[in-house]
Write a protein that holds these residues in place. Structure first.
Motif, PDB file in Angstrom:
ATOM      1  N   MET A  21       0.836  -1.188   0.000  1.00 24.67           N
ATOM      2  CA  MET A  21       0.000   0.000   0.000  1.00 24.67           C
ATOM      3  C   MET A  21       0.878   1.247   0.000  1.00 24.67           C
ATOM      4  N   ALA A  22       0.695   2.108  -0.992  1.00 26.09           N
ATOM      5  CA  ALA A  22       1.485   3.329  -1.078  1.00 26.09           C
ATOM      6  C   ALA A  22       0.996   4.341  -0.048  1.00 26.09           C
ATOM      7  N   VAL A  23       1.920   5.115   0.486  1.00 28.99           N
ATOM      8  CA  VAL A  23       1.608   6.162   1.455  1.00 28.99           C
ATOM      9  C   VAL A  23       1.271   7.438   0.703  1.00 28.99           C
ATOM     10  N   LYS A  24       0.094   7.979   0.968  1.00 25.18           N
ATOM     11  CA  LYS A  24      -0.324   9.215   0.313  1.00 25.18           C
ATOM     12  C   LYS A  24       0.322  10.409   1.016  1.00 25.18           C
ATOM     13  N   ILE A  25       1.083  11.199   0.251  1.00 27.02           N
ATOM     14  CA  ILE A  25       1.696  12.374   0.852  1.00 27.02           C
ATOM     15  C   ILE A  25       1.542  13.600  -0.041  1.00 27.02           C
ATOM     16  N   VAL A  26       1.566  14.750   0.597  1.00 18.77           N
ATOM     17  CA  VAL A  26       1.769  16.034  -0.069  1.00 18.77           C
ATOM     18  C   VAL A  26       3.049  16.622   0.503  1.00 18.77           C
ATOM     19  N   LEU A  27       3.887  17.135  -0.377  1.00 20.61           N
ATOM     20  CA  LEU A  27       5.159  17.710   0.042  1.00 20.61           C
ATOM     21  C   LEU A  27       5.055  19.230   0.015  1.00 20.61           C
ATOM     22  N   ASP A  28       5.369  19.852   1.143  1.00 20.64           N
ATOM     23  CA  ASP A  28       5.366  21.313   1.271  1.00 20.64           C
ATOM     24  C   ASP A  28       6.822  21.740   1.432  1.00 20.64           C
ATOM     25  N   THR A  29       7.381  22.445   0.461  1.00 24.62           N
ATOM     26  CA  THR A  29       8.830  22.610   0.386  1.00 24.62           C
ATOM     27  C   THR A  29       9.258  24.032   0.050  1.00 24.62           C
ATOM     28  N   LEU A  31      12.521  15.634  -2.646  1.00 23.65           N
ATOM     29  CA  LEU A  31      11.500  15.508  -3.685  1.00 23.65           C
ATOM     30  C   LEU A  31      11.799  14.310  -4.582  1.00 23.65           C
ATOM     31  N   THR A  32      13.053  14.091  -4.900  1.00 21.90           N
ATOM     32  CA  THR A  32      13.440  12.923  -5.694  1.00 21.90           C
ATOM     33  C   THR A  32      13.099  11.635  -4.965  1.00 21.90           C
ATOM     34  N   LEU A  33      13.354  11.601  -3.668  1.00 24.43           N
ATOM     35  CA  LEU A  33      13.013  10.424  -2.863  1.00 24.43           C
ATOM     36  C   LEU A  33      11.522  10.142  -2.943  1.00 24.43           C
ATOM     37  N   ALA A  34      10.704  11.175  -2.781  1.00 23.30           N
ATOM     38  CA  ALA A  34       9.248  11.004  -2.822  1.00 23.30           C
ATOM     39  C   ALA A  34       8.761  10.630  -4.214  1.00 23.30           C
ATOM     40  N   ALA A  35       9.415  11.153  -5.243  1.00 23.79           N
ATOM     41  CA  ALA A  35       8.978  10.914  -6.616  1.00 23.79           C
ATOM     42  C   ALA A  35       9.402   9.548  -7.146  1.00 23.79           C
ATOM     43  N   ARG A  36      10.492   9.014  -6.606  1.00 26.78           N
ATOM     44  CA  ARG A  36      11.071   7.801  -7.173  1.00 26.78           C
ATOM     45  C   ARG A  36      10.650   6.515  -6.464  1.00 26.78           C
ATOM     46  N   LEU A  37      10.244   6.605  -5.209  1.00 29.10           N
ATOM     47  CA  LEU A  37       9.956   5.373  -4.478  1.00 29.10           C
ATOM     48  C   LEU A  37       8.543   4.865  -4.762  1.00 29.10           C
ATOM     49  N   PRO A  38       8.390   3.594  -5.020  1.00 23.23           N
ATOM     50  CA  PRO A  38       7.054   3.048  -5.288  1.00 23.23           C
ATOM     51  C   PRO A  38       6.161   3.006  -4.059  1.00 23.23           C
ATOM     52  N   GLU A  39       6.749   3.179  -2.874  1.00 23.12           N
ATOM     53  CA  GLU A  39       5.944   3.181  -1.650  1.00 23.12           C
ATOM     54  C   GLU A  39       5.172   4.482  -1.465  1.00 23.12           C
ATOM     55  N   VAL A  40       5.355   5.442  -2.373  1.00 26.61           N
ATOM     56  CA  VAL A  40       4.759   6.766  -2.238  1.00 26.61           C
ATOM     57  C   VAL A  40       3.688   6.997  -3.301  1.00 26.61           C
ATOM     58  N   GLU A  41       2.556   7.541  -2.855  1.00 30.81           N
ATOM     59  CA  GLU A  41       1.592   8.124  -3.784  1.00 30.81           C
ATOM     60  C   GLU A  41       1.666   9.633  -3.572  1.00 30.81           C
ATOM     61  N   ALA A  94      11.623  10.134   4.539  1.00 30.54           N
ATOM     62  CA  ALA A  94      11.810   8.706   4.828  1.00 30.54           C
ATOM     63  C   ALA A  94      11.024   8.280   6.064  1.00 30.54           C
ATOM     64  N   ILE A  95      11.016   9.114   7.093  1.00 29.19           N
ATOM     65  CA  ILE A  95      10.291   8.777   8.316  1.00 29.19           C
ATOM     66  C   ILE A  95       8.781   8.851   8.089  1.00 29.19           C
ATOM     67  N   ALA A  96       8.339   9.746   7.214  1.00 29.58           N
ATOM     68  CA  ALA A  96       6.916   9.790   6.861  1.00 29.58           C
ATOM     69  C   ALA A  96       6.481   8.495   6.180  1.00 29.58           C
ATOM     70  N   LEU A  97       7.363   7.924   5.379  1.00 29.61           N
ATOM     71  CA  LEU A  97       7.032   6.699   4.653  1.00 29.61           C
ATOM     72  C   LEU A  97       7.187   5.458   5.517  1.00 29.61           C
ATOM     73  N   PHE A  98       8.212   5.461   6.353  1.00 30.76           N
ATOM     74  CA  PHE A  98       8.538   4.303   7.178  1.00 30.76           C
ATOM     75  C   PHE A  98       8.711   4.770   8.625  1.00 30.76           C
ATOM     76  N   PRO A  99       7.618   4.911   9.364  1.00 32.51           N
ATOM     77  CA  PRO A  99       7.724   5.397  10.744  1.00 32.51           C
ATOM     78  C   PRO A  99       8.644   4.556  11.618  1.00 32.51           C
ATOM     79  N   ASP A 100       8.759   3.255  11.320  1.00 32.96           N
ATOM     80  CA  ASP A 100       9.619   2.407  12.144  1.00 32.96           C
ATOM     81  C   ASP A 100      11.102   2.618  11.858  1.00 32.96           C
ATOM     82  N   LEU A 101      11.402   3.523  10.931  1.00 30.14           N
ATOM     83  CA  LEU A 101      12.793   3.907  10.690  1.00 30.14           C
ATOM     84  C   LEU A 101      13.368   4.680  11.877  1.00 30.14           C
ATOM     85  N   ALA A 102      12.486   5.249  12.678  1.00 27.24           N
ATOM     86  CA  ALA A 102      12.910   6.103  13.786  1.00 27.24           C
ATOM     87  C   ALA A 102      12.306   5.643  15.107  1.00 27.24           C
TER      88      ALA A 102
END
Length: 304
Positions: A13-21, A33-43, A244-252
């Motif tokens: 399941m992809a994580v739905k995010i909006v990036l405010d930058t 932005l590249t991280l968010a755009a390139r990873l398949p775990e992100v919508e 990264a932490i927004a996508l994978f909370p258990d990273l932290a």
């Protein structure tokens, strides 16, 4: 290429995010932005810019998305100025990479309205990731307070717990940060104390320099601009860590807290007072699995 990455993840399941930058100042926003755009775990449902010259910042965000093959992601220009503090007048240095063709894109100047709409359209599903001052989010919450009950989580690269100065995003608009952390919205604070350790390894920087993908070539161009303007060599990836932490909370590892923002002190305005509180609606990052984080960056940057 990106579709193959998505297919490899199967039914994840992809994580739905909006990036405010505030892309255009420090190079780490472009990496985030590249991280968010390139990873398949992100919508990635959209990008909103904040800070002086938000249109230029939006054009730069669009250029990064284009390099990643994600031209359909909506980009909107948001707030140029903080709520109360002195106006920002600096030019986003990295906009120097924009060419004539990039300036053909004129982003809608309705970033706050766009943010409100995408929150309403994705109730309890959307994570808002903020990489600059919190002005857009604060305005959205002030205009429509009910949005705080619809956002799944706000992940902020902001604040500090052990530094003798106010972190930049908090200092630039402390009133906005105060509005967000004082609201009912669940939030995760990724502070400068933690992100300052996200120094890109020399080997990764060298691989970036020689990689032939369009996103790596653009990131290298932006990195060299940043190096010339700062005199530094290795980028500190503050903002990608927040993504990264927004996508994978258990990273932290996090701690439940309440956060207060200093709004009056001449020398301390923007400082954050973070107190452990099991009843608080916020979390602060205490430690990070750095090995996983750098593996995530490797995958986003260098996977075909």
């Amino acid at each position: 290429m990106l579709e193959r990455l998505k297919a490899a993840k199967g039914a994840t399941m992809a994580v739905k995010i909006v990036l405010d930058t505030d892309i255009g100042d420090n190079v780490d926003d472009a990496f985030a932005l590249t991280l968010a755009a390139r990873l398949p775990e992100v919508e990635l449902l959209g990008v909103v810019t904040v800070g002086s010259a938000p249109t230029l910042r939006a054009q730069l965000a669009r250029k990064v998305l284009s390099a990643c093959g994600r031209v359909t992601v909506p980009v909107a220009a948001g707030s140029a100025q903080p709520l109360v503090a002195e106006p920002l007048r600096h030019f986003p240095d990295q906009a120097a990479v924009l060419e004539t063709i990039d300036r053909v894109f004129v982003p809608p100047a309705d970033g706050v309205d766009f943010l409100r709409a995408v929150i309403r359209q994705n109730p309890a599903e959307l994570t808002v990731v903020t990489l600059g001052m919190l002005t857009n989010v604060a305005l959205a919450f002030r205009v429509e307070p009910g949005l705080t009950r619809l956002v799944k989580r706000v992940v902020m690269m902001a604040g500090a717990t052990g530094l003798p100065y106010a972190e930049t995003n908090a200092r630039r608009d402390p009133e906005a940060l105060h509005i967000v952390v004082s609201s009912p919205v669940p939030f995760t604070l990724v502070t400068k104390d933690i992100t300052q350790h996200a120094v890109m390894p020399e080997e990764m920087l060298e691989r970036l320099r020689t990689h032939e993908s369009p996103w790596c070539q653009l990131l290298w161009q932006l990195t060299t601009l940043w190096q010339r303007s700062t005199g530094a060599v290795l980028p500190v990836l503050n903002d990608p860590l927040a993504v990264a932490i927004a996508l994978f909370p258990d990273l932290a590892e996090t701690e439940r807290v309440r956060v207060e923002v200093e709004l009056r002190g001449e020398q301390t305005k923007g400082c954050t007072v973070i107190t452990a509180d099991p009843t608080g609606n916020g979390e602060v990052v205490k430690s990070v699995d750095w090995q996983r984080f750098w593996a995530l960056m490797e995958r986003a940057l260098f996977s075909d």
